[in-house]
Design a protein around this motif. Structure first.
Motif, PDB file in Angstrom:
ATOM      1  N   HIS A   1       0.842  -1.333   0.158  1.00 16.15           N
ATOM      2  CA  HIS A   1       0.148   0.186   0.163  1.00 16.15           C
ATOM      3  C   HIS A   1       0.828   1.211   0.051  1.00 16.15           C
ATOM      4  O   HIS A   1       0.452   2.150  -0.533  1.00 16.15           O
ATOM      5  CB  HIS A   1      -0.959  -0.120   1.245  1.00 16.15           C
ATOM      6  CG  HIS A   1      -2.029   1.044   1.079  1.00 16.15           C
ATOM      7  ND1 HIS A   1      -1.951   2.295   1.442  1.00 16.15           N
ATOM      8  CD2 HIS A   1      -3.593   0.809   0.821  1.00 16.15           C
ATOM      9  CE1 HIS A   1      -2.986   3.019   1.311  1.00 16.15           C
ATOM     10  NE2 HIS A   1      -4.139   2.035   0.862  1.00 16.15           N
ATOM     11  N   GLY A   2       1.962   1.305   0.747  1.00 12.42           N
ATOM     12  CA  GLY A   2       2.784   2.417   1.026  1.00 12.42           C
ATOM     13  C   GLY A   2       2.218   3.372   1.832  1.00 12.42           C
ATOM     14  O   GLY A   2       1.035   3.352   1.915  1.00 12.42           O
ATOM     15  N   ALA A   3       3.070   3.782   2.453  1.00 13.07           N
ATOM     16  CA  ALA A   3       2.445   5.008   3.525  1.00 13.07           C
ATOM     17  C   ALA A   3       2.202   6.106   2.726  1.00 13.07           C
ATOM     18  O   ALA A   3       3.055   6.764   1.976  1.00 13.07           O
ATOM     19  CB  ALA A   3       3.573   5.195   4.729  1.00 13.07           C
ATOM     20  N   PRO A   4       1.005   7.043   3.342  1.00 17.88           N
ATOM     21  CA  PRO A   4       0.740   8.175   2.629  1.00 17.88           C
ATOM     22  C   PRO A   4       1.780   9.070   3.173  1.00 17.88           C
ATOM     23  O   PRO A   4       2.510   9.017   4.214  1.00 17.88           O
ATOM     24  CB  PRO A   4      -0.584   8.571   3.391  1.00 17.88           C
ATOM     25  CG  PRO A   4      -0.651   7.399   4.435  1.00 17.88           C
ATOM     26  CD  PRO A   4      -0.036   6.460   4.200  1.00 17.88           C
ATOM     27  N   SER A   5       2.175  10.234   2.271  1.00 18.48           N
ATOM     28  CA  SER A   5       3.072  11.141   2.535  1.00 18.48           C
ATOM     29  C   SER A   5       2.563  12.030   3.751  1.00 18.48           C
ATOM     30  O   SER A   5       1.399  12.187   3.877  1.00 18.48           O
ATOM     31  CB  SER A   5       3.491  11.971   1.417  1.00 18.48           C
ATOM     32  OG  SER A   5       2.342  12.722   1.124  1.00 18.48           O
TER      33      SER A   5
END
Lengths: 335, 195
Positions: free
Chosen positions: B132-136
């Motif tokens: 998913h990847g962490a939101p910035s």
């Protein structure tokens, strides 16, 4: 035309005979028994300082015709004292229940009204069919800091009273005690007992909301408990039991993170494995019923002969065994 | 997608979850101790009720059991990032206050801040695992609230710590849900994965 009349204990009660005049000739009965005229003021029945035994059916009859003119059921009681209210979540995170009772009976019917306020919201506590004085609420939100305010009002014909509890979601979590506690001796291990149990069936999701446990045990002959806290698993082996002594064991549960400990489980008893064959005692008991003469030679239980537990010097052990052999020999002589 | 379901990914998720659960437990315990110290050193009443504090993520949630794994991770991450900024702010304010007695409070605050940062990192790892990847992170955190008196700042700090204690409990629960084998993947809601 009958109705119910509620009066307080200690009150003075005046009953009129319906629409009869004060000076009419009447007869009053209490539960079918005539009431003495000394209690009458004209046609009025006067009961002073009533007590509970005076509850019953009161009837008034016209003097000569014996027509029933008035009938009432007198219920003597008291207004309610402050009720006792308890709220608890034994099925977290599904919801919680509140239950209540009166500290002393009122002897007349009471009705209970419960209100639950969470922040600004009023919630409905659904009354249980059984037990009667209980209701439950499902949690709509979790992990809330906002407290719940529960007010219970009890009302009867003579008065009302209420009590309020304020608590947060975490504070009232208290599981039911562990179930199916079993304790068994471990073969060839005179100091061990294997204890196992199950999560309480009311706890809905032990995987996401694991319980930790507290075990306590002691030999029956001692007052002091040993305690072990276990952060996971539903079994434990006691390794420091006194050999041959009967133990009493209980387990309690608590959510890993919040709330309080459950009550103690039902107690189980167990005795560690002993080397002395148990069948000797059994045989002696059998022979006791068949032949009285051998009963006096029934070897006493090992614990009485060798009452030193497992930590014993070799000399004492030899004495124990010798005593056992002598008694066995004596027993054999008389079979 | 396939990588998230591989046996090694499952093991890694399980491992990250159990370490995260332990972290959350320790964090909660330390936050509760910190609360005691904070109340004492700041001269507050432990039972003081604090209204909802602006900018503090609220742990309360409806239909918690229906959340997907990704939702849980995202909400947790947003929360701990916010707490990281809030605690850093509190630490700075606290250092401005003069007094030897406050050194202990400062150390305790710093220790919890470290745990919060570590937990946020943990959550980012878990999100990575879900591809998913962490939101910035936008900006440097919440802007400092204007014109708060010293007392108001102390009360605000109390509100922050109390909510953090709630989150620590919730996070442990969230991670246990994530670690459940039946929830193979924590991707967006896929129906009928349960028996």
């Amino acid at each position: 035309d009958s109705h119910i009349q509620y009066e307080r204990v200690g009150a003075d009660v005046t009953m009129k005979c319906g629409s009869m005049d004060w000076d009419a000739a009447v007869t009053w009965t209490a539960n079918g028994t005539d009431i003495d005229e000394s209690h009458l003021n004209g046609s009025y029945l006067i009961l002073k300082n009533v007590d509970l035994t005076q509850s019953g059916q009161y009837s008034c009859y016209e003097g000569s015709s014996w027509h029933l003119k008035y009938q009432t059921y007198l219920r003597v009681g008291t207004p309610p004292k402050e009720p006792v209210l308890m709220c608890r979540s034994n099925n977290y995170p599904k919801g919680f229940y509140c239950s209540w009772h009166l500290p002393t009976p009122t002897y007349i019917p009471n009705s209970f009204n419960i209100s639950v306020i969470h922040g600004t919201k009023e919630m409905v506590c659904v009354k249980d069919v059984f037990p009667k004085n209980r209701c439950h609420i499902r949690y709509l939100q979790l992990f809330l800091k906002v407290k719940y305010k529960v007010t219970l009002t009890v009302t009867n014909a003579l008065g009302k009273n209420s009590t309020t509890l304020t608590f947060d979601e975490f504070a009232i979590v208290k599981p039911d005690p562990p179930e199916s506690v079993v304790a068994k001796p471990v073969p060839n291990n005179p100091r061990r007992l294997e204890v196992s149990w199950q999560n309480p069936s009311s706890w809905p999701d032990p995987e996401s909301f694991p319980l930790k446990f507290f075990l306590r045990y002691r030999p029956l002959i001692l007052d002091q408990w040993q305690h072990v806290e276990l952060s996971d698993g539903t079994s434990h082996t006691i390794t420091d039991a006194y050999a041959g002594k009967e133990y009493i064991i209980q387990v309690a549960a608590k959510d890993n993170d919040i709330g309080t400990w459950s009550d103690w489980s039902v107690a189980v008893h167990a005795t560690p494995w002993t080397e002395e064959p148990k069948h000797l005692t059994t045989e002696a008991q059998v022979t006791e019923t068949t032949s009285a003469s051998t009963s006096s030679f029934m070897p006493p239980p090992t614990t009485k002969i060798c009452d030193k537990g497992a930590v014993v010097g070799s000399g004492a052990v030899a004495v124990c065994w010798t005593a056992g052999l002598v008694l066995a020999a004596y027993g054999v002589l008389f079979i | 997608m396939a990588a998230a379901d591989s046996p090694s990914a499952t093991l890694r998720r399980r491992d990250l979850c159990s370490r995260g659960i332990r972290l959350a437990g320790k964090m909660r315990s330390d936050v509760i101790d910190l609360l005691d110290t904070y109340v004492e050193r700041q001269g507050l009443d432990a039972s003081a009720s604090v209204a909802a504090v602006e900018g503090v993520p609220v742990a309360a949630v409806e239909r918690w059991d229906e959340q997907t794994g990704t939702q849980r991770l995202l909400e947790n991450l947003a929360a701990y990032r916010a707490f990281r900024a809030l605690l850093a702010q509190m630490l700075e304010e606290q250092r401005e206050q003069v007094g030897e007695a406050d050194a202990a409070l400062g150390r305790a605050l710093a220790a919890v801040l470290l745990q919060v940062s570590a937990f946020a990192y943990h959550l980012e790892e878990l999100l990575q695992l879900e591809n998913h990847g962490a939101p910035s992170e936008e900006g440097a955190g919440p802007p400092p609230p204007p014109h708060l008196s010293l007392f108001e700042r102390k009360l605000r700090g109390l509100g922050v710590l109390r909510e953090l204690a709630q989150w620590a409990v919730r996070s442990a629960r969230d991670l246990r849900q994530l670690a459940k084998p039946s929830l193979g993947s924590s991707l967006a809601p896929s129906p009928a994965e349960s028996p």
